[in-house]
Structure formats: structure tokens, C-alpha cells
Write an enzyme that holds these catalytic residues in place. Structure first.
Site, PDB file in Angstrom:
ATOM      1  N   ASP A 247       0.827  -1.211   0.000  1.00 27.70           N
ATOM      2  CA  ASP A 247       0.000   0.000   0.000  1.00 27.70           C
ATOM      3  C   ASP A 247       0.862   1.262   0.000  1.00 27.70           C
ATOM      4  OD1 ASP A 247      -2.517  -1.180  -0.097  1.00 27.70           O
ATOM      5  OD2 ASP A 247      -2.767  -1.228   2.085  1.00 27.70           O
ATOM      6  N   HIS A 270      -3.642   4.280   4.562  1.00 25.32           N
ATOM      7  CA  HIS A 270      -3.659   5.138   3.371  1.00 25.32           C
ATOM      8  C   HIS A 270      -3.611   6.628   3.702  1.00 25.32           C
ATOM      9  CE1 HIS A 270      -4.035   1.954   0.544  1.00 25.32           C
ATOM     10  NE2 HIS A 270      -5.157   1.496   1.063  1.00 25.32           N
TER      11      HIS A 270
END
Ligand code: ZN
Length: 290
Positions: A247, A270
């Protein structure tokens, strides 16, 4: 040659279902000239609007990454972005006939195979390489990311820790190379905590979740498939921390830079990843202006 920008050699396509919306979309990957970057083209809208993938079009980073330009969006781009970063692809056009990138198997494996199959080719311009010169830090509670100067490429480390529940603490560190990415990071699948399942159901999120595209972590330490709740077979004993690094790779690539830095992340997601991407982007702008 490694310092040259890259695109793909031929057109490739993939159709699949988005994790969040459960809607099927078709992707068509096309070669692009140097200095044009990574661009999504919404072919389901008559004017075929272009949405560049960059920190400047970032519109959301809660649970997934969303882009938006002039009211037109594309979401769940992060695992595809990681594959592009991992393969060193700087320029590509991605036609999509909906607003969510398909989940594939919840990792970057499918995109990595697809793009490798398309072949990559060097372009006539050098990569936008950035050597980080200053220490950068972002934090939120006990989650943090530090970026440090490092001139040998991109090094990433991550500490995943749920303070005693779900998983024992997992730490992983890796030097970013195409081979390391393809074999050590790309296969790591996305996961969720059992405690968020009810919220997802209530909100109508995760309509595309299947036993084949995500893992569920339970407070007692078991890991199951999300629908059948049968035990999941992991691809690596520490698959979860590897996915967290996947990620970060995808999120940081929103800078559109070939970054030389050491990234040290603890419990980030995130939101923090994209805060760091914005800081790196600003730092690169400063350096260009000096
Ligand atoms: Zn992910």
C-alpha cells in the site's frame, strides 16, 4: 537504460469486479509517450475525461485511494499503482469504463503479471528521479511514517502491531527492486479486521468482497476467508505486513517520482501514506526551485 522513463510495449486488457462497489469494470492499458504520466480515461463518459494519478488529483484516502478531476473520479487505484511503481512504469494510459479499479485477487499480482506480459520499453527521456535531502515525518496517534535521505534507491520498513490482538507484531523491511517487488510484495493480499465487518455491511461497502480477494483477521489471532469464514491459507506467514508495504509503495507513487529514500512506517494506513506522499512531493518541488 534503467534511468530512462518506461511505458508498456503493447495494449493489454482486464475485466473484474471492484472491491467496494461490486461493479464490473474493464481496464485497457495503453502505451504512452514520455512525460505524460499515469492517466485514467473514463470511457463510460461521453467526453472520455482524463484523470491523472497524482497527489494533485487525490480526493480521498480513507480505506482506499480515490482520485478526482473536474468532478470525475476513479477509486481503488492503490494496488494497481503499486504494480506500476514496482515495474518502474512512468507513463501509461488506463481506459476504465466505470469508477472503480477491479480488485483482482486483492493484491498486485494480477496487475504485475498483466503488465509484465505487455512488456515494458524505455522512452527517450530520463526518469523523474528524486533524492530526498531532508527528514520528513507524519504521525497520527501512535501511527507514523518517517522518510530519511538514502541514496541507494527506495528502502521500506513497516511495523504492524495491534497491541496484542488480531496478530502478533509483524516487522518487514525490503529494498525496492523489480524482482523484490514481484516476488516478495506483489502477492500479498488486502485484509480487514473482523470488527469492521458490521460497519461495512451497514454502509453497503465491500460489495465485491469474495473469499478469493481478501483476508479477515479475528481478535483471537485466526485468519479466515471473508465470506465462508473458513481458514485462509496465507501466501507468506507475514502476508499482512507485506501488504501494508504494498500500500505504501502504491500511495507514494502518487508523487510520480522515482524516489531515493528510506521509509520507516509504524501502523500507518492510506491516510498517513498519502500525507507523506504530499510531503515528498512538496520537498521535490522545493529542490527544483532552489
Ligand atoms: Zn491495500
Amino acid at each position: 537504460m534503467n534511468n530512462q522513463q518506461r511505458t508498456i510495449s503493447r495494449i493489454v486488457e482486464y475485466s473484474g469486479v471492484g472491491l467496494f462497489t461490486g461493479e464490473e469494470t474493464k481496464l485497457r492499458f495503453k502505451p504512452s509517450p514520455a512525460n505524460t504520466g499515469i492517466n485514467f480515461i473514463r470511457t463510460d463518459i461521453a467526453s472520455h475525461p482524463k484523470v491523472p494519478a497524482s497527489v494533485e488529483t487525490l480526493s480521498g484516502s480513507k480505506r482506499l485511494i480515490s482520485l478526482e478531476k473536474n468532478g470525475v473520479g476513479v477509486k481503488s487505484i492503490e494496488h494497481l499503482m503499486a504494480a506500476l511503481a514496482g515495474l518502474g512504469i512512468d507513463n501509461i494510459e488506463i481506459e476504465i469504463n466505470g469508477n472503480e479499479v477491479p480488485a483482482g485477487d486483492g493484491s498486485s499480482l494480477l496487475f504485475t503479471h498483466l503488465l509484465k506480459g505487455a512488456g515494458t520499453k524505455p522512452l527517450e527521456k530520463p526518469k523523474n528521479t528524486f533524492y530526498l535531502q531532508e527528514e520528513l515525518k507524519v504521525s497520527d496517534g501512535d501511527a507514523s511514517i518517517i522518510a530519511l535521505p538514502y541514496n541507494k534507491g527506495l528502502s521500506l520498513s513497516y511495523i504492524l502491531d495491534f497491541n496484542g490482538s488480531f496478530l502478533n507484531r509483524q516487522c518487514f523491511e525490503i529494498e525496492m527492486t523489480e524482482n523484490n517487488f514481484s516476488t516478495q510484495i506483489a502477492p500479498a493480499r488486502t485484509f480487514g479486521l473482523s470488527t469492521i465487518i458490521e460497519e461495512y455491511k451497514k454502509q453497503g461497502w465491500g460489495r465485491g468482497v469474495t473469499d478469493e480477494n481478501s483476508l479477515i483477521l479475528h481478535e483471537d489471532g485466526t485468519i479466515t476467508k471473508p465470506i465462508s469464514m473458513t481458514p485462509a491459507k496465507l501466501r507468506f506467514p507475514n502476508e499482512c505486513v507485506r501488504h501494508k508495504i504494498l500500500d505504501i509503495i502504491g500511495d507514494i507513487y502518487l508523487t510520480n517520482l522515482t524516489l531515493h529514500a528510506r521509509i520507516v512506517a509504524t501502523k500507518s494506513g492510506h491516510f498517513l501514506n498519502t500525507c507523506m506522499a504530499e510531503k515528498i512531493f512538496e520537498s521535490s518541488k522545493k529542490q527544483v526551485n532552489n
